[in-house]
Design a protein around this motif. Structure first.
Motif, PDB file in Angstrom:
ATOM      1  N   ASN A  76       0.835  -1.214   0.000  1.00  0.00           N
ATOM      2  CA  ASN A  76       0.000   0.000   0.000  1.00  0.00           C
ATOM      3  C   ASN A  76       0.864   1.256   0.000  1.00  0.00           C
ATOM      4  N   TYR A  77       1.892   1.200   0.820  1.00  0.00           N
ATOM      5  CA  TYR A  77       2.781   2.368   0.897  1.00  0.00           C
ATOM      6  C   TYR A  77       3.447   2.631  -0.455  1.00  0.00           C
ATOM      7  N   LEU A  78       3.916   1.569  -1.097  1.00  0.00           N
ATOM      8  CA  LEU A  78       4.592   1.734  -2.390  1.00  0.00           C
ATOM      9  C   LEU A  78       3.626   2.279  -3.449  1.00  0.00           C
ATOM     10  N   ARG A  79       2.399   1.777  -3.431  1.00  0.00           N
ATOM     11  CA  ARG A  79       1.410   2.291  -4.403  1.00  0.00           C
ATOM     12  C   ARG A  79       1.131   3.772  -4.143  1.00  0.00           C
ATOM     13  N   HIS A  80       1.092   4.127  -2.860  1.00  0.00           N
ATOM     14  CA  HIS A  80       0.905   5.542  -2.490  1.00  0.00           C
ATOM     15  C   HIS A  80       2.089   6.387  -2.994  1.00  0.00           C
ATOM     16  N   VAL A  81       3.314   5.931  -2.773  1.00  0.00           N
ATOM     17  CA  VAL A  81       4.502   6.678  -3.219  1.00  0.00           C
ATOM     18  C   VAL A  81       4.499   6.804  -4.741  1.00  0.00           C
ATOM     19  N   LEU A  82       4.176   5.699  -5.427  1.00  0.00           N
ATOM     20  CA  LEU A  82       4.197   5.727  -6.890  1.00  0.00           C
ATOM     21  C   LEU A  82       3.174   6.706  -7.450  1.00  0.00           C
ATOM     22  N   SER A  83       1.990   6.742  -6.849  1.00  0.00           N
ATOM     23  CA  SER A  83       0.961   7.633  -7.392  1.00  0.00           C
ATOM     24  C   SER A  83       1.245   9.091  -7.046  1.00  0.00           C
ATOM     25  N   HIS A  84       1.916   9.348  -5.916  1.00  0.00           N
ATOM     26  CA  HIS A  84       2.156  10.734  -5.510  1.00  0.00           C
ATOM     27  C   HIS A  84       3.502  11.269  -5.968  1.00  0.00           C
ATOM     28  N   LEU A  85       4.531  10.442  -5.880  1.00  0.00           N
ATOM     29  CA  LEU A  85       5.886  10.930  -6.154  1.00  0.00           C
ATOM     30  C   LEU A  85       6.548  10.229  -7.335  1.00  0.00           C
ATOM     31  N   GLY A  86       6.116   9.003  -7.624  1.00  0.00           N
ATOM     32  CA  GLY A  86       6.794   8.212  -8.653  1.00  0.00           C
ATOM     33  C   GLY A  86       8.110   7.697  -8.124  1.00  0.00           C
ATOM     34  N   GLY A  87       8.958   7.215  -9.027  1.00  0.00           N
ATOM     35  CA  GLY A  87      10.285   6.747  -8.599  1.00  0.00           C
ATOM     36  C   GLY A  87      10.493   5.283  -8.912  1.00  0.00           C
ATOM     37  N   THR A  88      11.643   5.003  -9.513  1.00  0.00           N
ATOM     38  CA  THR A  88      11.946   3.634  -9.935  1.00  0.00           C
ATOM     39  C   THR A  88      12.169   2.701  -8.746  1.00  0.00           C
ATOM     40  N   SER A  89      12.761   3.224  -7.652  1.00  0.00           N
ATOM     41  CA  SER A  89      12.991   2.372  -6.478  1.00  0.00           C
ATOM     42  C   SER A  89      11.682   1.815  -5.950  1.00  0.00           C
ATOM     43  N   ALA A  90      10.664   2.691  -5.871  1.00  0.00           N
ATOM     44  CA  ALA A  90       9.347   2.247  -5.388  1.00  0.00           C
ATOM     45  C   ALA A  90       8.754   1.234  -6.369  1.00  0.00           C
ATOM     46  N   LEU A  91       8.923   1.489  -7.669  1.00  0.00           N
ATOM     47  CA  LEU A  91       8.375   0.580  -8.688  1.00  0.00           C
ATOM     48  C   LEU A  91       9.018  -0.808  -8.579  1.00  0.00           C
ATOM     49  N   LEU A  92      10.330  -0.839  -8.455  1.00  0.00           N
ATOM     50  CA  LEU A  92      11.026  -2.124  -8.397  1.00  0.00           C
ATOM     51  C   LEU A  92      10.665  -2.903  -7.134  1.00  0.00           C
ATOM     52  N   ALA A  93      10.477  -2.166  -6.024  1.00  0.00           N
ATOM     53  CA  ALA A  93      10.088  -2.826  -4.773  1.00  0.00           C
ATOM     54  C   ALA A  93       8.680  -3.400  -4.903  1.00  0.00           C
ATOM     55  N   LEU A  94       7.798  -2.629  -5.548  1.00  0.00           N
ATOM     56  CA  LEU A  94       6.428  -3.112  -5.757  1.00  0.00           C
ATOM     57  C   LEU A  94       6.443  -4.361  -6.646  1.00  0.00           C
ATOM     58  N   ALA A  95       7.232  -4.296  -7.719  1.00  0.00           N
ATOM     59  CA  ALA A  95       7.327  -5.445  -8.631  1.00  0.00           C
ATOM     60  C   ALA A  95       7.826  -6.680  -7.878  1.00  0.00           C
ATOM     61  N   GLN A  96       8.727  -6.453  -6.934  1.00  0.00           N
ATOM     62  CA  GLN A  96       9.269  -7.568  -6.143  1.00  0.00           C
ATOM     63  C   GLN A  96       8.163  -8.223  -5.302  1.00  0.00           C
ATOM     64  N   ILE A  97       7.314  -7.377  -4.708  1.00  0.00           N
ATOM     65  CA  ILE A  97       6.200  -7.920  -3.902  1.00  0.00           C
ATOM     66  C   ILE A  97       5.225  -8.690  -4.807  1.00  0.00           C
ATOM     67  N   VAL A  98       4.897  -8.082  -5.951  1.00  0.00           N
ATOM     68  CA  VAL A  98       3.972  -8.730  -6.903  1.00  0.00           C
ATOM     69  C   VAL A  98       4.558 -10.063  -7.357  1.00  0.00           C
ATOM     70  N   CYS A  99       5.867 -10.068  -7.598  1.00  0.00           N
ATOM     71  CA  CYS A  99       6.551 -11.287  -8.046  1.00  0.00           C
ATOM     72  C   CYS A  99       6.450 -12.389  -6.981  1.00  0.00           C
ATOM     73  N   MET A 100       6.635 -11.984  -5.707  1.00  0.00           N
ATOM     74  CA  MET A 100       6.573 -12.969  -4.609  1.00  0.00           C
ATOM     75  C   MET A 100       5.164 -13.552  -4.501  1.00  0.00           C
ATOM     76  N   GLN A 101       4.167 -12.693  -4.754  1.00  0.00           N
ATOM     77  CA  GLN A 101       2.775 -13.148  -4.576  1.00  0.00           C
ATOM     78  C   GLN A 101       2.214 -13.849  -5.812  1.00  0.00           C
ATOM     79  N   ARG A 102       2.537 -13.270  -7.015  1.00  0.00           N
ATOM     80  CA  ARG A 102       1.855 -13.780  -8.216  1.00  0.00           C
ATOM     81  C   ARG A 102       2.802 -14.150  -9.358  1.00  0.00           C
ATOM     82  N   GLY A 103       4.083 -14.063  -9.124  1.00  0.00           N
ATOM     83  CA  GLY A 103       5.031 -14.538 -10.141  1.00  0.00           C
ATOM     84  C   GLY A 103       5.554 -13.461 -11.077  1.00  0.00           C
ATOM     85  N   GLU A 104       6.505 -13.873 -11.930  1.00  0.00           N
ATOM     86  CA  GLU A 104       7.244 -12.951 -12.794  1.00  0.00           C
ATOM     87  C   GLU A 104       6.350 -12.247 -13.814  1.00  0.00           C
TER      88      GLU A 104
END
Ligand SMILES: [Zn+2]
Length: 391
Positions: free
Chosen positions: A273-301
């Motif tokens: 939730n925090y990462l989605r909030h950061v991405l929508s308000h500030l953007g940033g590749t670090s937040a995107l990559l961290a979010l992708a990592q969580i999505v990957c852990m939950q639902r795959g590559e």
């Protein structure tokens, strides 16, 4: 002999020659004792300089000063030139000799003290320089300059308490805002306390930093790190989450430790939730990559790659592309895989080559965050690089 030095010497020579001509006329009309030897000595000194014998030249000029202290300005100029040329010993001799003159006005003496202090600093005699500048702080001349130099000395000596005290004096003397700098000095003290394992003192000093500058991101990043290292993940999260409000360009700095804290607490939903909030308000590749990592852990590559694609359409970044290729490599085969691998090698090289931080003042770039720029020595000027090559 540099042109600069020659010019500086010829100007007073011209002035003194003019004075001498006038004086000689007076002498001729009155028949009194002359001072024509002053000009002759000056030319002797100049001659030594032209013949690359500066030591002899300095001796002549220093001797001349005993004849007439009207040449104080010339000697100051000469001393400063020697200092700029890196000839510290000569500069020190000239300025020391000036100070020893009892005929100097208070202002001239203060000027000579200031210059001698600069000579000492340049030569690395910080203690001697400090004593001179402290003397000048009690004087009405050059108080602000002396305080600036003292601040410089205490920073070089890493005497942060004295640096804070001097910053406050500078603020009182000149009105210049020094609170952000004082906060940085507190962070330096906190860093030392933390490295000694004095956690309470470190956190208290960081509060002091925030008292000086409520937008000091370093204080919260450091507080977060201390709490995280002690296993106080909730306190760490509180500190880290302040950063985006203090300076959004530093939000990327706390993504990784926040991720680790949430992971330790088993609160990955909250992190997402925090990462989605950061991405929508500030953007940033670090937040995107961290979010992708969580999505990957939950639902795959595949799902992780989709998350990145969605974002990259609006805000392309090399790091995002690099990770996208990485996810696509999983499950790809044959020539498609070979081609992807070539692309991945390319983007990895680009990511490695790009600097991460840049100094706003001098443009220095690097992969390490410095709170004081190693090139121009400015505090608070280095920030994470934004845009396609950075965040
Ligand atoms: Zn810089």
């Amino acid at each position: 002999m540099s042109f600069e030095l020659l010019l500086a010497l010829l100007l007073p020579v011209a002035a003194i020659s003019g004075w001498w001509v006038a004086k000689r006329n007076t002498v001729q009309s009155t028949g009194g004792g002359g001072r024509s030897e002053l000009s002759a000595e000056y030319f002797t000194g100049l001659n030594y300089l032209l013949n690359e014998q500066p030591d002899k030249a300095v001796d002549v000029f220093v001797k001349m000063l005993e004849v007439d202290s009207e040449t104080v300005e010339t000697h100051l100029a000469l001393g400063n030139l020697f200092r700029r040329r890196g000839e510290g010993d000569r500069a020190i001799r000239i300025h020391q000799n000036l100070i020893a003159r009892p005929t100097l006005t208070k202002e001239q003496r203060a000027q000579a003290l200031l210059e001698l202090g600069k000579d000492y600093m340049r030569a690395g005699f910080l203690d001697r320089a400090e004593n001179l500048f402290l003397e000048l702080v009690d004087d009405r001349f050059h108080r602000a300059s002396a305080l600036d130099h003292l601040s410089d000395i205490y920073q070089q000596e890493k005497d942060w308490e004295k640096a804070i005290l001097t910053a406050r004096k500078i603020e009182a003397e000149t009105g210049k805002r020094m609170s952000a700098l004082s906060a940085q000095f507190c962070c330096e003290l906190a860093d030392i306390a933390a490295s000694r394992g004095e956690k309470k003192l470190a956190l208290k000093t960081l509060k002091r930093a925030l008292g000086y500058d409520k937008n000091c991101v370093r204080a919260n990043i450091l507080a977060g790190q201390i709490e995280k290292d002690s296993g106080n993940y909730k306190a760490a999260i509180r500190a880290y989450k302040q950063v985006e409000h203090q300076d959004p360009t530093f939000a990327s700095e706390v993504i990784e430790p926040l991720f680790a804290c949430h992971q330790a607490l088993g609160m990955m939903d909250e992190m997402e939730n925090y990462l989605r909030h950061v991405l929508s308000h500030l953007g940033g590749t670090s937040a995107l990559l961290a979010l992708a990592q969580i999505v990957c852990m939950q639902r795959g590559e595949y799902a992780a790659a989709q998350t990145i694609i969605q974002y990259l359409k609006n805000k392309p970044s090399v790091k995002g592309l690099d990770r996208l290729i990485e996810y696509n490599l999983v499950g790809s085969e044959g020539s498609a895989r070979e081609n992807l691998q070539i692309l991945k090698d390319l983007t990895s090289k680009l990511v490695d080559r790009y600097p991460v931080y840049k100094c706003d003042t001098c443009g220095f770039t690097g992969k390490t965050l410095h709170w004081q720029c190693p090139t121009c020595r400015t505090w608070n000027s280095t920030k994470p690089i934004q845009g396609i090559e950075g965040e």
